[in-house]
Design a protein around this motif. Sequence first.
Motif, PDB file in Angstrom:
ATOM      1  N   PRO A  40       0.825  -1.416   0.123  1.00 38.64           N
ATOM      2  CA  PRO A  40       0.041  -0.007  -0.128  1.00 38.64           C
ATOM      3  C   PRO A  40       0.966   1.357   0.107  1.00 38.64           C
ATOM      4  CG  PRO A  40      -0.890  -1.610   1.665  1.00 38.64           C
ATOM      5  CD  PRO A  40       0.339  -2.102   0.912  1.00 38.64           C
ATOM      6  N   CYS A  41       1.899   1.126   0.751  1.00 40.28           N
ATOM      7  CA  CYS A  41       2.775   2.590   0.825  1.00 40.28           C
ATOM      8  C   CYS A  41       3.462   2.575  -0.567  1.00 40.28           C
ATOM      9  CB  CYS A  41       3.596   2.251   1.787  1.00 40.28           C
ATOM     10  SG  CYS A  41       3.236   2.514   3.676  1.00 40.28           S
ATOM     11  N   GLN A  42       3.798   1.493  -1.180  1.00 37.74           N
ATOM     12  CA  GLN A  42       4.454   1.682  -2.498  1.00 37.74           C
ATOM     13  C   GLN A  42       3.482   2.417  -3.363  1.00 37.74           C
ATOM     14  OE1 GLN A  42       5.318  -2.232  -3.955  1.00 37.74           O
ATOM     15  NE2 GLN A  42       6.447  -2.766  -2.129  1.00 37.74           N
ATOM     16  N   LYS A  43       2.267   1.949  -3.595  1.00 33.75           N
ATOM     17  CA  LYS A  43       1.422   2.519  -4.423  1.00 33.75           C
ATOM     18  C   LYS A  43       1.025   4.122  -4.262  1.00 33.75           C
ATOM     19  CE  LYS A  43      -1.182  -1.747  -5.595  1.00 33.75           C
ATOM     20  NZ  LYS A  43      -2.298  -2.441  -5.758  1.00 33.75           N
ATOM     21  N   GLU A  44       0.930   4.193  -3.091  1.00 32.20           N
ATOM     22  CA  GLU A  44       0.798   5.617  -2.538  1.00 32.20           C
ATOM     23  C   GLU A  44       1.820   6.505  -3.003  1.00 32.20           C
ATOM     24  OE1 GLU A  44      -0.449   8.243   1.564  1.00 32.20           O
ATOM     25  OE2 GLU A  44      -0.221   6.099   1.662  1.00 32.20           O
ATOM     26  N   ARG A  45       3.007   6.311  -2.542  1.00 29.91           N
ATOM     27  CA  ARG A  45       4.006   7.256  -3.090  1.00 29.91           C
ATOM     28  C   ARG A  45       4.159   7.099  -4.535  1.00 29.91           C
ATOM     29  NH1 ARG A  45       7.975  10.004  -1.958  1.00 29.91           N
ATOM     30  NH2 ARG A  45       9.956  10.175  -2.565  1.00 29.91           N
ATOM     31  N   ALA A  46       4.225   6.182  -5.117  1.00 31.34           N
ATOM     32  CA  ALA A  46       4.269   6.052  -6.688  1.00 31.34           C
ATOM     33  C   ALA A  46       3.265   6.875  -7.360  1.00 31.34           C
ATOM     34  CB  ALA A  46       4.205   4.585  -7.126  1.00 31.34           C
ATOM     35  N   GLN A  67       9.603  10.003 -20.374  1.00 31.37           N
ATOM     36  CA  GLN A  67      10.545  10.675 -19.436  1.00 31.37           C
ATOM     37  C   GLN A  67      10.128  11.016 -18.139  1.00 31.37           C
ATOM     38  OE1 GLN A  67      13.638  10.258 -18.763  1.00 31.37           O
ATOM     39  NE2 GLN A  67      14.840  11.729 -19.932  1.00 31.37           N
ATOM     40  N   ARG A  68       8.964  11.348 -18.077  1.00 34.03           N
ATOM     41  CA  ARG A  68       8.368  11.887 -16.857  1.00 34.03           C
ATOM     42  C   ARG A  68       8.377  10.583 -15.853  1.00 34.03           C
ATOM     43  NH1 ARG A  68       3.699  15.772 -17.815  1.00 34.03           N
ATOM     44  NH2 ARG A  68       3.810  14.906 -20.053  1.00 34.03           N
ATOM     45  N   VAL A  69       7.775   9.633 -16.465  1.00 35.92           N
ATOM     46  CA  VAL A  69       7.607   8.241 -15.523  1.00 35.92           C
ATOM     47  C   VAL A  69       9.416   7.966 -15.130  1.00 35.92           C
ATOM     48  CG1 VAL A  69       7.405   5.705 -15.453  1.00 35.92           C
ATOM     49  CG2 VAL A  69       5.758   7.513 -16.790  1.00 35.92           C
ATOM     50  N   ALA A  70      10.268   8.073 -16.101  1.00 34.76           N
ATOM     51  CA  ALA A  70      11.656   7.658 -15.616  1.00 34.76           C
ATOM     52  C   ALA A  70      11.869   8.626 -14.205  1.00 34.76           C
ATOM     53  CB  ALA A  70      12.493   7.718 -16.535  1.00 34.76           C
ATOM     54  N   LEU A  71      11.507   9.863 -14.448  1.00 34.94           N
ATOM     55  CA  LEU A  71      11.776  10.928 -13.284  1.00 34.94           C
ATOM     56  C   LEU A  71      11.208  10.737 -12.114  1.00 34.94           C
ATOM     57  CD1 LEU A  71      13.106  13.703 -12.599  1.00 34.94           C
ATOM     58  CD2 LEU A  71      11.095  14.909 -13.655  1.00 34.94           C
ATOM     59  N   ALA A  72      10.003  10.456 -12.275  1.00 39.17           N
ATOM     60  CA  ALA A  72       9.265   9.886 -10.869  1.00 39.17           C
ATOM     61  C   ALA A  72       9.904   8.596 -10.322  1.00 39.17           C
ATOM     62  CB  ALA A  72       7.711   9.456 -11.180  1.00 39.17           C
ATOM     63  N   LEU A  97       3.821  10.466  -9.577  1.00 38.21           N
ATOM     64  CA  LEU A  97       3.209  10.623 -11.015  1.00 38.21           C
ATOM     65  C   LEU A  97       2.455  11.776 -10.947  1.00 38.21           C
ATOM     66  CD1 LEU A  97       2.753   6.666 -11.850  1.00 38.21           C
ATOM     67  CD2 LEU A  97       4.431   8.214 -12.982  1.00 38.21           C
ATOM     68  N   GLN A  98       1.698  12.106  -9.795  1.00 39.95           N
ATOM     69  CA  GLN A  98       0.881  13.374  -9.965  1.00 39.95           C
ATOM     70  C   GLN A  98       1.911  14.437  -9.843  1.00 39.95           C
ATOM     71  OE1 GLN A  98      -2.386  13.396  -9.487  1.00 39.95           O
ATOM     72  NE2 GLN A  98      -2.265  15.473 -10.065  1.00 39.95           N
ATOM     73  N   GLN A  99       2.843  14.358  -9.048  1.00 39.09           N
ATOM     74  CA  GLN A  99       4.041  15.605  -9.069  1.00 39.09           C
ATOM     75  C   GLN A  99       4.482  15.865 -10.502  1.00 39.09           C
ATOM     76  OE1 GLN A  99       7.168  15.054  -6.322  1.00 39.09           O
ATOM     77  NE2 GLN A  99       8.434  16.559  -7.213  1.00 39.09           N
ATOM     78  N   VAL A 100       4.751  14.612 -11.319  1.00 32.07           N
ATOM     79  CA  VAL A 100       5.339  15.180 -12.706  1.00 32.07           C
ATOM     80  C   VAL A 100       4.079  15.208 -13.948  1.00 32.07           C
ATOM     81  CG1 VAL A 100       7.425  13.875 -12.082  1.00 32.07           C
ATOM     82  CG2 VAL A 100       5.732  12.562 -12.997  1.00 32.07           C
ATOM     83  N   GLY A 101       2.944  15.542 -13.270  1.00 31.51           N
ATOM     84  CA  GLY A 101       1.864  15.755 -14.364  1.00 31.51           C
ATOM     85  C   GLY A 101       1.267  14.348 -14.743  1.00 31.51           C
ATOM     86  N   LEU A 102       1.289  13.161 -14.401  1.00 30.42           N
ATOM     87  CA  LEU A 102       0.810  12.117 -15.047  1.00 30.42           C
ATOM     88  C   LEU A 102      -0.133  11.276 -13.920  1.00 30.42           C
ATOM     89  CD1 LEU A 102       4.014  10.551 -16.439  1.00 30.42           C
ATOM     90  CD2 LEU A 102       2.250  11.725 -17.512  1.00 30.42           C
ATOM     91  N   GLY A 103      -0.824  11.910 -13.274  1.00 25.98           N
ATOM     92  CA  GLY A 103      -1.685  11.414 -12.356  1.00 25.98           C
ATOM     93  C   GLY A 103      -2.992  10.709 -12.855  1.00 25.98           C
TER      94      GLY A 103
END
Length: 235
Positions: free
Chosen positions: A116-122, A148-153, A126-132
């Motif tokens: 659950p913590c994995q999913k919440e943080r991931a 590239q934004r997924v790679a950044l996240a 992704l929301q932070q890099v605009g891919l929510g």
Amino acid sequence: MLRMEAVTKIYDGRGRTVAGLRSVTLDISKGDFLCVVGPSGCGKSTLLLILGGMLSPTEGRVLLDGQSLYALSPDKRANLRREKIGFLFQTFNLVPYLSALENVQIPLVLAGLNGPCQKERAAALLQQVGLGDRLDHKPSELSVGQQQRVALARMLANNPEIILADEPTGNLDPDTSEQIVALLEEINKEGRTVVMVTHDPRFAVRAKRTVRLRTGSVVPEENKSPAPSKHCCPH
């Protein structure tokens, strides 16, 4: 925070030797945003890999918080790298059969975080890099810039103190390149140290400092204050 002391890297192959770096000494302070520029083949990627504990120098030392990286065993160096350093490359290295969310979860799985913590943080990254709204999309269902934004996240998942970015805009269109560099600027404002290799002068001027390499050697640094507007191009 990071220091290279008289670092030389010699490559041997096909009966000849080539110097990737020549006695480079470099200090990088906590919270710095350093851009490394220079022509192709001048040693930029070699410098980044050595800084990140990925490539042993032929001579010299690399210190991270006063600790000599290459005096550590490979396992201890890998642990230190995982805890403190994040890498962002021109190639995204996403797992093609995993979703964006699952790709970002990979380092969290390796760190032993519960599901659950994995999913919440991931999802938050992704929301932070605009891919929510793209959590369940596989890489083939995303644009190059979104990949590239997924790679950044994913790189941010373990909350690294140091970000090493090797031509992170090399495969991207101008608008997406701007978005990636803007995200790196925001990451730097959070207090993280960023070292970015680029061939693009539009993005080099966005860093706090620039180091120029030529045939493996450092040309004197340029200190930039104040930083120019992100919308300005160099004259």
